[in-house]
Design an enzyme around this catalytic site. Structure first.
Site, PDB file in Angstrom:
ATOM      1  N   GLU A 158       0.856  -1.250  -0.005  1.00 50.70           N
ATOM      2  CA  GLU A 158      -0.103   0.075   0.082  1.00 50.70           C
ATOM      3  C   GLU A 158       0.793   1.184  -0.065  1.00 50.70           C
ATOM      4  OE1 GLU A 158      -4.152  -1.563   2.021  1.00 50.70           O
ATOM      5  OE2 GLU A 158      -2.502  -0.779   3.400  1.00 50.70           O
ATOM      6  N   GLU A 315      -6.350  -7.295  -1.105  1.00 49.42           N
ATOM      7  CA  GLU A 315      -7.048  -7.285   0.374  1.00 49.42           C
ATOM      8  C   GLU A 315      -8.591  -6.960   0.265  1.00 49.42           C
ATOM      9  OE1 GLU A 315      -4.937  -4.961   3.225  1.00 49.42           O
ATOM     10  OE2 GLU A 315      -3.075  -5.497   2.572  1.00 49.42           O
TER      11      GLU A 315
END
Length: 673
Positions: A158, A315
């Site tokens: 991320e 995710e």
């Protein structure tokens, strides 16, 4: 930014629709690892991401490496037939690095240093951080580049989630170098930034700093460029790691995007070509009025980044997250329903954060595939149900989503539209994008989300919500689409500035004046709580414009408010097509009415019936079959006219497909030629 990008997307590293998860094995004793292998097999897990936050374990002291635990996990996963999505471990530096080199720590716009103790405690432009991170990547790549368990590489994690904008001296120097490459000389930069305003003209590159907090409003062109620079700086971090990995391995390389409502600092249109697989993280955001609608938008945008090809959900959560003000679990059936919404809109893999719920740390109350209560739980049974369902849907892997409508979306326009000084702080770019996409979804229309300037030739209609910043070439592409017979719907505050954030003079909507056949003389925002009525009975809020038509026909006018009698919705014939303009923020049902009419005239084919958002119908197809997803978010059973084999239950459908409340059905039909 030289790098070894592949010219074509890599295939998914497994057959069928994959199921995966993050496994933070370092949080658990070794005896748990063996139990987890058995549970993963029972759950049908195909892919496991490891070493995402492994730096301090792999390199406990500078230059001293310990791979023993990671070696064991790699071998265990391989022995159990589970592929590995191997992280480079660089997502958060270890304490020894920030202790010895505090200069790597990020600095906020007010000059405050942010310290270790969380994650991503580094400045992306720090040469010290980059040197140490790349040294670790080199060790990991050398050791595991040809490991039989390795299916793909996961760079960092991320990127830019917390540290996208850094204002320290390393960033200042890197920003100056980036500007010099972009503009070449200071005269060009001064023109681009409009530095004649407020005595801001620069005479030396050394005078330029990041747009740190000031006593007044900051230069908006500088702010946009700093966003561009910051996105590029993080992309450089990715590319540097990817180059090392590709030097030691042929496995595909990616990182997890954050295409979601609360992350806006990275221009993923520029990132996507550097990915071998497009992967996204998405979590339902209960701060939004309609989280399920935002999920569908995010999935469509991720598919756009993948160029229409299948992508990976890296995710999601099985239930509650831990970072919203109110962290709600998923209702029974919602895990499957949300997951298959991603699949319907192009995902060929579903992965979860995480495998086993943490007992300690900041994410200890974040849900997982194995919850704190263990496997004798409704949640674990839902995980098993999802796995079995994905097995039954495996044949549609590689198929693509059918859409004849597109929506233009742009991160740079988001940055420019939501700047500090704008006509109304109540006008937020993403709100209007979501409103347009939600209206299309409720009309049963599947929509591709594409970048300005993209090839639009395969679409019948294009929706352009609040595209504030647009280049000449990008506006020309939309104009050419309409001239060739396409239909466009453009909403207010579009076409206002060029890519230097310079207002296009001569009247709004600037770049789209001729296409739309209107001239806007002045913005007339509405105060919070105020509404206006239109002649048609429609209602609107937030925004109005003092508009006159040149070649357009007036479709609707304001009946009251500050501009009674002024056109609010127009339609212009341009070449062989039509261009609509919506000069106000219509209520949801009224925006839906305008889009319904525009799409009908464009001969757009809806995938499913109109609804209030409780029903979604999306088609995927390959050379031989069409797969129709019917997603029922509502509390009542529905019926959908169809024939074919239903894959979730295995039933043969003769005329009507029944979809119980809260469930998903997937119908397979042969394509006849």
């Amino acid at each position: 930014m030289p790098h070894q990008a592949r010219s074509h997307p890599a295939p998914m590293p497994f057959a069928g629709i994959g199921l995966g998860c993050d496994y933070n094995f370092e949080q658990w004793p070794e005896e748990v690892w063996h139990d987890d292998m058995a549970l993963m097999r029972a759950a049908g897990v195909d892919l496991v991401a490891v070493n995402i936050f492994g730096w301090s374990n792999l390199e406990p002291q500078p230059g001293r490496y310990d791979f023993s635990a990671l070696d064991t996990i790699m071998e265990l996963l391989h022995a159990n037939g589970i592929a590995v999505n191997l992280g480079t471990g660089t997502a958060s530096p270890p304490p020894w690095l920030t202790h010895r080199h505090p200069e790597v720590l990020p600095v906020t716009a007010d000059g405050t240093t942010r310290f270790p103790g969380g994650r991503q405690a580094f400045c992306p432009s720090s040469p010290v951080f980059r040197d140490h991170a790349l040294a670790l990547v080199e060790q990991v790549a050398q050791r595991y580049g040809d490991h039989p368990a390795l299916a793909m590489w996961h760079v960092s994690n991320e990127l830019g989630c917390h540290n996208a904008l850094c204002y320290d001296e390393a960033s200042a120097e890197a920003f100056r170098q980036w500007l010099a490459r972009r503009y070449g000389d200071l005269d060009s930069l001064n023109r681009a930034w409009g530095t004649a305003f407020w005595s801001q003209r620069y005479g030396d590159w050394a005078e330029i700093a990041p747009p740190r907090l000031t006593l007044s409003t900051r230069n908006p062109a500088q702010l946009v460029d700093f966003h561009r620079f910051s996105s590029d700086a993080l992309l450089e971090c990715y590319l540097a790691e990817a180059d090392i990995l590709r030097g030691h391995s042929s496995a595909p390389v990616t990182t997890n995007f954050m295409v979601t409502a609360h992350i806006r600092n990275l221009d993923y249109w520029k990132w996507a070509p550097a990915m071998d697989v497009i992967a996204n993280d998405h979590y339902l955001d209960h701060r939004l009025a309609d989280p399920a609608a935002e999920l569908s938008f995010a999935a469509d945008l991720t598919r756009g980044l993948a160029g229409g090809r299948p992508w990976m959900l890296m995710e999601q959560s099985t239930g509650a997250v831990n970072w919203q003000p109110h962290n709600l679990p998923k209702a029974p059936g919602q895990l499957l329903r949300n997951s298959l919404t991603h699949v319907a809109r192009g995902a060929d893999a579903l992965c979860f954060f995480q495998w086993r719920a943490s007992a300690q740390g900041a994410e200890k109350f974040h849900s997982a595939m194995v919850p704190h209560a263990g496997t004798d739980t409704a949640l674990w049974r839902e995980v098993l149900d999802l796995s079995a369902t994905l097995d039954r849907l495996g044949e549609l892997a590689g198929s693509t989503v059918a859409a004849d409508t597109a929506l233009l979306f742009d991160w740079e326009s988001w940055w420019a539209a939501d700047t500090e000084a704008r006509p109304s702080q109540a006008m937020r770019y993403l709100d209007q994008v979501h409103a347009a996409h939600r209206a299309l979804r409720e009309l049963g229309v599947t929509t591709d989300v594409v970048a300005p300037g993209a090839d639009l030739s395969r679409y019948r209609a294009v929706v352009v919500p609040c595209l504030h910043m647009v280049s000449d070439a990008e506006s020309a592409a939309l104009t050419a689409f309409v001239q060739a017979g396409g239909h466009a719907v453009v909403t207010f505050y579009s076409g206002i500035v060029d890519r230097h954030d310079r207002v296009r003079l001569g009247g709004y909507p600037g770049a789209f004046r001729e296409l739309l056949g209107v001239v806007v003389e002045e913005f007339v925002p509405l105060l919070p709580g105020d509404e206006v009525g239109l002649d048609s009975g429609a209602r609107a809020a937030v925004w109005t414009e003092l508009l006159r038509t040149t070649t357009a026909d007036t479709v609707d006018r304001y009946a009251d408010g500050p501009l009674p009698g002024v056109p609010a919705v127009t339609r212009n014939r341009h070449g062989a097509g039509q261009a609509w303009y919506v000069a106000t923020a219509l209520e949801a049902a009224d925006l839906r009415d305008v889009l319904r009419r525009a799409l009908r005239e464009a001969a757009v084919t809806a995938a499913g019936p109109e609804s209030d958002g409780t029903v979604e119908v999306v088609h995927r197809h390959n050379d031989t079959h069409r797969y129709t997803f019917v997603i029922n978010h509502g509390a009542k059973d529905i019926e959908h006219p169809a024939t074919g084999r239903e894959l979730v239950t295995g039933e043969q459908v003769g005329a009507v497909l029944r979809v119980p409340a809260g469930t998903v059905r997937v119908l397979r039909q042969e394509i006849t030629r």
